[in-house]
Design an enzyme around this catalytic site. Sequence first.
Site, PDB file in Angstrom:
ATOM      1  N   ASP A 149       0.811  -1.230   0.000  1.00 28.79           N
ATOM      2  CA  ASP A 149       0.000   0.000   0.000  1.00 28.79           C
ATOM      3  C   ASP A 149       0.837   1.270   0.000  1.00 28.79           C
ATOM      4  O   ASP A 149       0.493   2.260   0.660  1.00 28.79           O
ATOM      5  CB  ASP A 149      -0.961  -0.001   1.200  1.00 28.79           C
ATOM      6  CG  ASP A 149      -1.846  -1.223   1.217  1.00 28.79           C
ATOM      7  OD1 ASP A 149      -2.178  -1.715   0.131  1.00 28.79           O
ATOM      8  OD2 ASP A 149      -2.192  -1.692   2.318  1.00 28.79           O
ATOM      9  N   HIS A 195      -4.692  -1.941  -5.775  1.00 28.83           N
ATOM     10  CA  HIS A 195      -3.803  -0.928  -6.346  1.00 28.83           C
ATOM     11  C   HIS A 195      -4.648   0.233  -6.869  1.00 28.83           C
ATOM     12  O   HIS A 195      -5.527   0.035  -7.707  1.00 28.83           O
ATOM     13  CB  HIS A 195      -2.945  -1.543  -7.461  1.00 28.83           C
ATOM     14  CG  HIS A 195      -2.020  -2.622  -6.951  1.00 28.83           C
ATOM     15  ND1 HIS A 195      -1.268  -3.417  -7.764  1.00 28.83           N
ATOM     16  CD2 HIS A 195      -1.716  -3.004  -5.683  1.00 28.83           C
ATOM     17  CE1 HIS A 195      -0.543  -4.260  -7.027  1.00 28.83           C
ATOM     18  NE2 HIS A 195      -0.817  -4.022  -5.761  1.00 28.83           N
TER      19      HIS A 195
HETATM   20  P1  GDP Z   1      -0.549   0.025  -3.608  1.00 32.07           P
HETATM   21  O1  GDP Z   1      -1.162  -1.196  -3.040  1.00 32.07           O
HETATM   22  O2  GDP Z   1       0.914   0.111  -3.350  1.00 32.07           O
HETATM   23  O3  GDP Z   1      -0.873   0.248  -5.060  1.00 32.07           O
HETATM   24  O4  GDP Z   1      -1.184   1.232  -2.819  1.00 32.07           O
HETATM   25  P2  GDP Z   1      -2.745   1.430  -2.466  1.00 32.07           P
HETATM   26  O5  GDP Z   1      -3.452   1.875  -3.688  1.00 32.07           O
HETATM   27  O6  GDP Z   1      -3.281   0.260  -1.740  1.00 32.07           O
HETATM   28  O7  GDP Z   1      -2.637   2.568  -1.371  1.00 32.07           O
HETATM   29  C1  GDP Z   1      -2.033   3.776  -1.644  1.00 32.07           C
HETATM   30  C2  GDP Z   1      -3.049   4.877  -1.362  1.00 32.07           C
HETATM   31  O8  GDP Z   1      -2.372   6.115  -1.300  1.00 32.07           O
HETATM   32  C3  GDP Z   1      -4.086   5.031  -2.465  1.00 32.07           C
HETATM   33  O9  GDP Z   1      -5.264   5.502  -1.888  1.00 32.07           O
HETATM   34  C4  GDP Z   1      -3.453   6.075  -3.369  1.00 32.07           C
HETATM   35  O10 GDP Z   1      -4.419   6.789  -4.134  1.00 32.07           O
HETATM   36  C5  GDP Z   1      -2.813   6.973  -2.351  1.00 32.07           C
HETATM   37  N1  GDP Z   1      -1.601   7.688  -2.762  1.00 32.07           N
HETATM   38  C6  GDP Z   1      -0.579   7.269  -3.558  1.00 32.07           C
HETATM   39  N2  GDP Z   1       0.413   8.197  -3.570  1.00 32.07           N
HETATM   40  C7  GDP Z   1       0.007   9.197  -2.751  1.00 32.07           C
HETATM   41  C8  GDP Z   1       0.608  10.416  -2.315  1.00 32.07           C
HETATM   42  O11 GDP Z   1       1.731  10.764  -2.664  1.00 32.07           O
HETATM   43  N3  GDP Z   1      -0.116  11.183  -1.445  1.00 32.07           N
HETATM   44  C9  GDP Z   1      -1.359  10.829  -1.009  1.00 32.07           C
HETATM   45  N4  GDP Z   1      -1.990  11.640  -0.162  1.00 32.07           N
HETATM   46  N5  GDP Z   1      -1.942   9.684  -1.386  1.00 32.07           N
HETATM   47  C10 GDP Z   1      -1.270   8.883  -2.246  1.00 32.07           C
HETATM   48  P1  IMO Z   2      -0.999  -4.424  -2.043  1.00 32.39           P
HETATM   49  O1  IMO Z   2      -0.499  -5.066  -3.323  1.00 32.39           O
HETATM   50  C1  IMO Z   2      -1.176  -4.651   2.316  1.00 32.39           C
HETATM   51  C2  IMO Z   2      -1.373  -8.659   4.048  1.00 32.39           C
HETATM   52  C3  IMO Z   2      -2.655  -9.024   4.770  1.00 32.39           C
HETATM   53  C4  IMO Z   2      -2.100  -9.975   5.823  1.00 32.39           C
HETATM   54  C5  IMO Z   2      -1.012 -10.724   5.062  1.00 32.39           C
HETATM   55  C6  IMO Z   2      -1.452 -12.076   4.518  1.00 32.39           C
HETATM   56  O2  IMO Z   2      -2.239  -3.659  -2.198  1.00 32.39           O
HETATM   57  O3  IMO Z   2       0.101  -3.656  -1.410  1.00 32.39           O
HETATM   58  P2  IMO Z   2      -2.995 -12.764   2.460  1.00 32.39           P
HETATM   59  O4  IMO Z   2      -4.439 -12.475   2.182  1.00 32.39           O
HETATM   60  O5  IMO Z   2      -2.077 -12.283   1.409  1.00 32.39           O
HETATM   61  O6  IMO Z   2      -2.747 -14.190   2.826  1.00 32.39           O
HETATM   62  O7  IMO Z   2      -2.671 -11.922   3.818  1.00 32.39           O
HETATM   63  O8  IMO Z   2      -0.638  -9.874   3.991  1.00 32.39           O
HETATM   64  N1  IMO Z   2      -1.563  -8.193   2.654  1.00 32.39           N
HETATM   65  C7  IMO Z   2      -1.460  -6.917   2.282  1.00 32.39           C
HETATM   66  N2  IMO Z   2      -1.254  -5.793   3.014  1.00 32.39           N
HETATM   67  N3  IMO Z   2      -1.268  -4.572   0.968  1.00 32.39           N
HETATM   68  C8  IMO Z   2      -1.435  -5.689   0.221  1.00 32.39           C
HETATM   69  O9  IMO Z   2      -1.379  -5.681  -1.123  1.00 32.39           O
HETATM   70  C9  IMO Z   2      -1.588  -6.925   0.881  1.00 32.39           C
HETATM   71  N4  IMO Z   2      -1.791  -8.193   0.472  1.00 32.39           N
HETATM   72  C10 IMO Z   2      -1.756  -8.953   1.566  1.00 32.39           C
HETATM   73  O10 IMO Z   2      -3.241  -7.884   5.344  1.00 32.39           O
HETATM   74  O11 IMO Z   2      -1.485  -9.258   6.853  1.00 32.39           O
HETATM   75 MG    MG Z   3      -2.774  -1.751  -1.846  1.00 39.13          MG
END
Ligand code: GDP
Ligand code: IMO
Ligand code: MG
Length: 503
Positions: free
Chosen positions: A24, A52
């Site tokens: 994340d 994502h």
């Molecule tokens: P990923 O799993 O690595 O793709 O990340 P996620 O999408 O799960 O979580 C990242 C969150 O942060 C999302 O809600 C994005 O829209 C947000 N995001 C990404 N870059 C930035 C940033 O530079 N600033 C802020 N405020 N939000 C961001």
């Molecule tokens: P992205 O790609 C954050 C975490 C779960 C749990 C552990 C195992 O969006 O960054 P699973 O369901 O994979 O067996 O869970 O891994 N987890 C994540 N945490 N971002 C993710 O994906 C995750 N995918 C799995 O919360 O702790």
């Molecule tokens: Mg994510």
Amino acid sequence: MTLIPARLLNGVSTLAIVCTQWGDTGKGKFVDFFAEWADIIARGTGGANAGHTIVIGGKTYVFHLVPSGILHDSAGKINVIGNGVAFDPRILIEELAILTQEGMSFNNLSIAHNARLVMPQHILMDRLRESSRDGSRIGTTGRGIGPAYVDHYARVGLTVNDMLNVDSLRRKLERNLAEKRKLLAHLDPLLIQQIMGHPHLGSGAFYHPSKFLDDDALIEQYRVYGQTLRLLIKDTDQMLRDAIGKKRVLLEGAQGILLSIDYGTYPFVTASDCSVQGLARGAGIRERHVDRTFGIVKAFYMTRVGEGPFPTEIGGDESARWCNDPLTTKDIEAKLFPNASVNSDDPFVQGIGIRRAGYEYGATTRRPRRTGWLDLPLLRYSLRYSGHDAILTKLDVLDQCEMIRICTSYRYDGPRYHIGEQQLDPGTTLRVAIPHTEVMRYCIPRYQIFSGWCRNTSDIKTFGELPTQLRELILFVAREAELNIVLLSVGPDREQIIAMETN
Ligand code: GDP
Ligand code: IMO
Ligand code: MG
């Protein structure tokens, strides 16, 4: 539109984006950004446990299985779901329906015929394990990821291609279910029935009162999925191998290195290897084919979802308990802590304030993400598996924070512990984390404290215009962790990216 600085990709034919933390960090945003450059965008690990997010002009897209390059499909970019992915056809079909509704195309999407298949029995096993009260909870996403990979290694797994051949689907499924039934016979039948009623398990459509799982219903459903997806299922390993060196390939990491089954904070990890190695392998190529890797670092705080050690967690165990309580939601938090802010005096409340400022609620499960200060010992550790080229994201989240802590080392405060030749005693300083739970649980962070910049940064376009304190902090982290920072992110939108001038 923010342009990709050409110097970043000079001589690069294959680029990988991975997360250096617990997921994340903004991989989706940067995969979308670099998809402009790429010809092929490929996922190689994880499955629908990923969430994502891409934000373009205020519109938000969240993808779980579809690669984050999909919004470039109409420009002829090829998106690939690689062999290492735990593939749940139900979720992909849902995502494709949403894309269609939004008027987005997926003409160039391909799914590896040899990707591991996620089926209802995996989701059932995942949820059963998570429901146990013996302290073995991981806090998984409940998407069946672990059990699907377990079946692969136990050599009873099914692949995407099995959906296209009903006879082999039946044969393999019978073998797969025979093992599951032996285990299920010892568990609470009411709990099994209840879990099988979950919408992710067809709301009971696959439940069988004596056999637990209904073979015929499963075969029919997966046959239909196969028919629906048939034209997308390909030999993507060959496709990627043919592309190496000739086309521009972008590999999209899922999860993060600290969640890697091989290198993460085991056992509180996911079930695939989230490092560049795992990613390359899961896309069907070799790690040595990757010319450059950008590791994403959320700064100057970090997050974790689920159970597991988190030394810099703001609010400590109280925060962990609160976030891992299934009853905690964003709305309940907002109601109970309306005034939580990034400057709240009580650390537990401050953690909520940071969560709210960063909108740190799971893109897949909606769970509140635990928040903590940037942990350099963990970062130094994970850079071993990502390399030192980095992108710092979410810098804007702490815009109003008056005091920022950065963990520069740990003091080990547990009983004597041996790691190979190394011996840890109470008081040992660790500059690089050792991700063993037995060590991490006794690590007390040592912090360096910085004053904040208290100014909005989300509209800033160049490094030079950033507030001095923020620039100093970025350079401090770069020096301390030996990072080569190439890009900064100051907001969720595709446009909110700042290029570092020298890298
Ligand atoms: P990923 O799993 O690595 O793709 O990340 P996620 O999408 O799960 O979580 C990242 C969150 O942060 C999302 O809600 C994005 O829209 C947000 N995001 C990404 N870059 C930035 C940033 O530079 N600033 C802020 N405020 N939000 C961001
Ligand atoms: P992205 O790609 C954050 C975490 C779960 C749990 C552990 C195992 O969006 O960054 P699973 O369901 O994979 O067996 O869970 O891994 N987890 C994540 N945490 N971002 C993710 O994906 C995750 N995918 C799995 O919360 O702790
Ligand atoms: Mg994510």
